[in-house]
Design a protein around this motif. Structure first.
Motif, mmCIF file in Angstrom:
data_model
loop_
_atom_site.group_PDB
_atom_site.id
_atom_site.type_symbol
_atom_site.label_atom_id
_atom_site.label_comp_id
_atom_site.label_asym_id
_atom_site.label_seq_id
_atom_site.Cartn_x
_atom_site.Cartn_y
_atom_site.Cartn_z
ATOM 1 N N ILE A 1 39.445 23.611 28.088
ATOM 2 C CA ILE A 1 40.480 24.616 27.970
ATOM 3 C C ILE A 1 39.740 25.542 29.294
ATOM 4 O O ILE A 1 38.333 25.634 29.214
ATOM 5 N N TYR A 2 40.031 26.630 29.872
ATOM 6 C CA TYR A 2 39.394 27.844 30.874
ATOM 7 C C TYR A 2 39.058 29.129 29.049
ATOM 8 O O TYR A 2 40.773 29.054 28.430
ATOM 9 N N PHE A 3 39.053 29.999 29.041
ATOM 10 C CA PHE A 3 37.883 30.185 28.333
ATOM 11 C C PHE A 3 37.319 31.837 29.001
ATOM 12 O O PHE A 3 36.647 31.784 29.660
ATOM 13 N N LEU A 4 38.462 33.379 28.748
ATOM 14 C CA LEU A 4 37.941 34.150 29.227
ATOM 15 C C LEU A 4 37.194 35.497 28.414
ATOM 16 O O LEU A 4 38.427 35.675 28.074
ATOM 17 N N GLY B 1 30.784 34.827 36.148
ATOM 18 C CA GLY B 1 30.347 36.418 34.882
ATOM 19 C C GLY B 1 29.422 36.735 34.983
ATOM 20 O O GLY B 1 28.507 36.049 35.601
ATOM 21 N N ASP B 2 28.986 37.741 33.548
ATOM 22 C CA ASP B 2 27.814 38.425 33.678
ATOM 23 C C ASP B 2 27.562 37.674 32.456
ATOM 24 O O ASP B 2 25.877 38.128 32.231
ATOM 25 N N GLY B 3 27.788 36.496 31.806
ATOM 26 C CA GLY B 3 27.192 35.957 30.781
ATOM 27 C C GLY B 3 27.635 36.101 29.579
ATOM 28 O O GLY B 3 28.825 37.277 29.326
ATOM 29 N N LEU B 4 27.679 35.258 28.465
ATOM 30 C CA LEU B 4 28.171 35.414 27.669
ATOM 31 C C LEU B 4 27.254 34.735 26.287
ATOM 32 O O LEU B 4 26.261 34.304 26.514
ATOM 33 N N THR B 5 27.421 35.925 25.393
ATOM 34 C CA THR B 5 26.626 35.119 23.985
ATOM 35 C C THR B 5 27.739 34.283 23.157
ATOM 36 O O THR B 5 28.514 34.546 22.724
ATOM 37 N N VAL B 6 27.397 33.217 22.442
ATOM 38 C CA VAL B 6 28.195 31.754 21.213
ATOM 39 C C VAL B 6 27.043 32.569 20.063
ATOM 40 O O VAL B 6 25.311 32.107 20.582
ATOM 41 N N LYS C 1 22.709 31.955 25.263
ATOM 42 C CA LYS C 1 23.287 33.059 26.036
ATOM 43 C C LYS C 1 23.618 31.722 26.929
ATOM 44 O O LYS C 1 22.923 30.839 27.970
ATOM 45 N N LEU C 2 25.130 32.173 27.624
ATOM 46 C CA LEU C 2 25.475 31.406 28.896
ATOM 47 C C LEU C 2 24.914 31.876 29.709
ATOM 48 O O LEU C 2 26.103 33.183 29.923
ATOM 49 N N GLY C 3 24.731 31.680 31.318
ATOM 50 C CA GLY C 3 24.706 32.372 31.859
ATOM 51 C C GLY C 3 23.884 31.931 33.433
ATOM 52 O O GLY C 3 23.476 30.460 33.194
ATOM 53 N N SER D 1 28.669 41.445 27.190
ATOM 54 C CA SER D 1 28.866 42.776 27.137
ATOM 55 C C SER D 1 29.883 43.721 28.180
ATOM 56 O O SER D 1 30.509 43.488 28.255
ATOM 57 N N ALA D 2 29.785 45.408 26.768
ATOM 58 C CA ALA D 2 30.880 46.317 27.605
ATOM 59 C C ALA D 2 31.349 46.498 28.601
ATOM 60 O O ALA D 2 32.527 46.571 28.982
ATOM 61 N N ASP D 3 29.763 45.886 29.133
ATOM 62 C CA ASP D 3 29.943 46.657 30.645
ATOM 63 C C ASP D 3 30.547 44.782 32.093
ATOM 64 O O ASP D 3 30.190 45.095 33.230
ATOM 65 N N GLY D 4 30.887 44.018 31.137
ATOM 66 C CA GLY D 4 30.725 42.245 31.761
ATOM 67 C C GLY D 4 31.718 41.418 31.548
ATOM 68 O O GLY D 4 32.816 42.058 30.688
ATOM 69 N N PHE D 5 31.866 40.539 32.141
ATOM 70 C CA PHE D 5 33.526 39.654 31.435
ATOM 71 C C PHE D 5 31.891 38.104 31.505
ATOM 72 O O PHE D 5 31.330 37.806 32.204
ATOM 73 N N ALA D 6 33.007 37.240 30.908
ATOM 74 C CA ALA D 6 32.741 35.427 31.122
ATOM 75 C C ALA D 6 34.225 34.905 31.460
ATOM 76 O O ALA D 6 34.648 35.074 30.908
#
Length: 173
Positions: A59-62, A85-90, A103-105, A129-134
């Motif tokens: 899947i794509y996931f955002l 995007g700005d990165g994501l934390t799993v 951390k993915l990015g 982050s509240a100012d980001g997306f992934a």
């Protein structure tokens, strides 16, 4: 709203539209992009499966802004792939209660990785982050089926892992 947040939400909205994503029950947005045409018969799967499964699914996931992927688990390994995007934390809690985060990015100098595997049976969720997306991809083998998906309440997870209360309250609905 900050310029950075507005830009991130605009980019996320573009991806949601272009990729035709829909709301996911765990939070965020998704669309299945691949499901293998061949099936593994239940006799060829571990006993935790109750029926045949596709060889593999993807899947794509955002996630954007304040969205999060609620803590959940599945019966398969899940590979997370970073796209944009700005990165994501799993966030991961093992069955014996050990917490870790990945951390993915695209910034290895900050400890980012392009891919991470969540092992079978581990509880996991994700945040940005509240100012980001992934925008990420998730690949599951044997293929994903909602019969393999557990989305517990915060109280259920707190009974198992009270020492992770802050995380559980933040990443459950």
């Amino acid at each position: 709203m900050s310029d950075k947040r507005a830009c991130a939400l605009s980019r996320a909205a573009t991806w949601i539209d272009v990729l035709e994503l829909q709301k996911h029950p765990e939070g965020g947005w998704y669309r299945e992009i691949y499901r293998a045409s061949e099936q593994i018969p239940v006799s060829g799967l571990p006993s935790r499966f109750d029926g045949e499964r596709a060889f593999c699914t993807s899947i794509y996931f955002l996630l954007a802004g304040d969205e999060f992927s609620a803590l959940h688990r599945i019966r398969q390994d899940e590979l997370w792939h970073f796209y944009d995007g700005d990165g994501l934390t799993v966030h991961v809690i093992t069955p014996d209660g050990v917490y870790s985060e990945k951390k993915l990015g695209r910034n290895p100098e900050r400890g980012d990785s392009l891919m991470h595997v969540v092992e079978t049976g581990h509880w996991f969720g994700a945040s940005v982050s509240a100012d980001g997306f992934a925008l990420v991809g998730c690949t599951v083998a044997p293929g994903f089926d909602f019969a393999d998906f557990e989305l517990p309440s915060g109280d259920e997870l707190l009974a198992l892992y009270p020492h992770h209360e802050a995380l559980i309250r933040r990443l459950t609905r």
